[in-house]
Design a protein around this motif. Structure first.
Motif: not given
Length: 135
Positions: A5-7, A33-39, A43-45, A116-117
Motif C-alpha cells: 500500500r505505501l508505494p 530540487p522540487i522536480i527531483l523530489a517529485g521524480s 520512482i520510489d512508488g 536513487s534507483v
C-alpha cells in the motif's frame, strides 16, 4: 499476488509535487530540487509497486510483506533513504544557487535519480533479508 500500500502514497505524492512544480511560478533554484523530489517519489512508488513484489519470496506470509513494507518506508532503512533524498535535494538547491546554470543541472538530476534507483534496490534487498532472516 503480493500487494503493497505505501508505494501508492509515494506515487501519488510524487505526482502532486511534479504537477505543483510545473504550475508554481518559482525560480529555478527551487524548481529543480522540487522536480527531483517529485521524480524520486515517483520512482520510489513505481519500484515499490512493480519490483518489490517480485523480490519478495511468495512462500512468505502477508505479515512478512507488511513488515518489509514498514521497514522500507518507516524503519531504519526508510529513515536513511528519506534522509539521503532530502540531502540530495538540498545539495542540488545549493549548487543551483551558487553555480551558473547549464546542462549540468539536468545531468545532476539524472545522476541523482540513477543513484536513487540503485540505492532503492540495495535497500529493498536489505529490508527483505532483515525481515525474513529474523524468522
Amino acid at each position: 499476488m503480493i500487494s503493497f500500500r505505501l508505494p501508492w502514497y509515494s506515487l501519488t505524492v510524487g505526482a502532486v509535487i511534479l504537477i505543483g512544480a510545473s504550475f508554481l511560478p518559482v525560480s529555478s533554484a527551487i524548481k529543480w530540487p522540487i522536480i527531483l523530489a517529485g521524480s524520486l517519489l515517483l520512482i520510489d512508488g513505481g519500484l515499490g509497486l512493480r519490483t518489490l513484489p517480485s523480490l519478495v519470496p511468495f512462500a512468505s506470509f502477508p505479515e512478512d510483506w507488511q513488515q518489509i513494507e514498514r521497514e522500507m518506508y518507516f524503519g531504519p532503512i526508510g529513515k536513511v533513504r528519506w534522509g539521503l533524498i532530502a540531502c540530495a535535494c538540498i545539495c542540488l538547491a545549493l549548487f543551483v544557487l551558487t553555480l551558473p546554470g547549464g546542462d549540468w543541472q539536468i545531468w545532476a538530476v539524472l545522476a541523482l535519480m540513477l543513484a536513487s534507483v540503485i540505492g532503492w534496490v540495495i535497500a529493498a534487498l536489505r529490508a527483505i533479508r532483515e525481515v525474513l532472516g529474523n524468522d
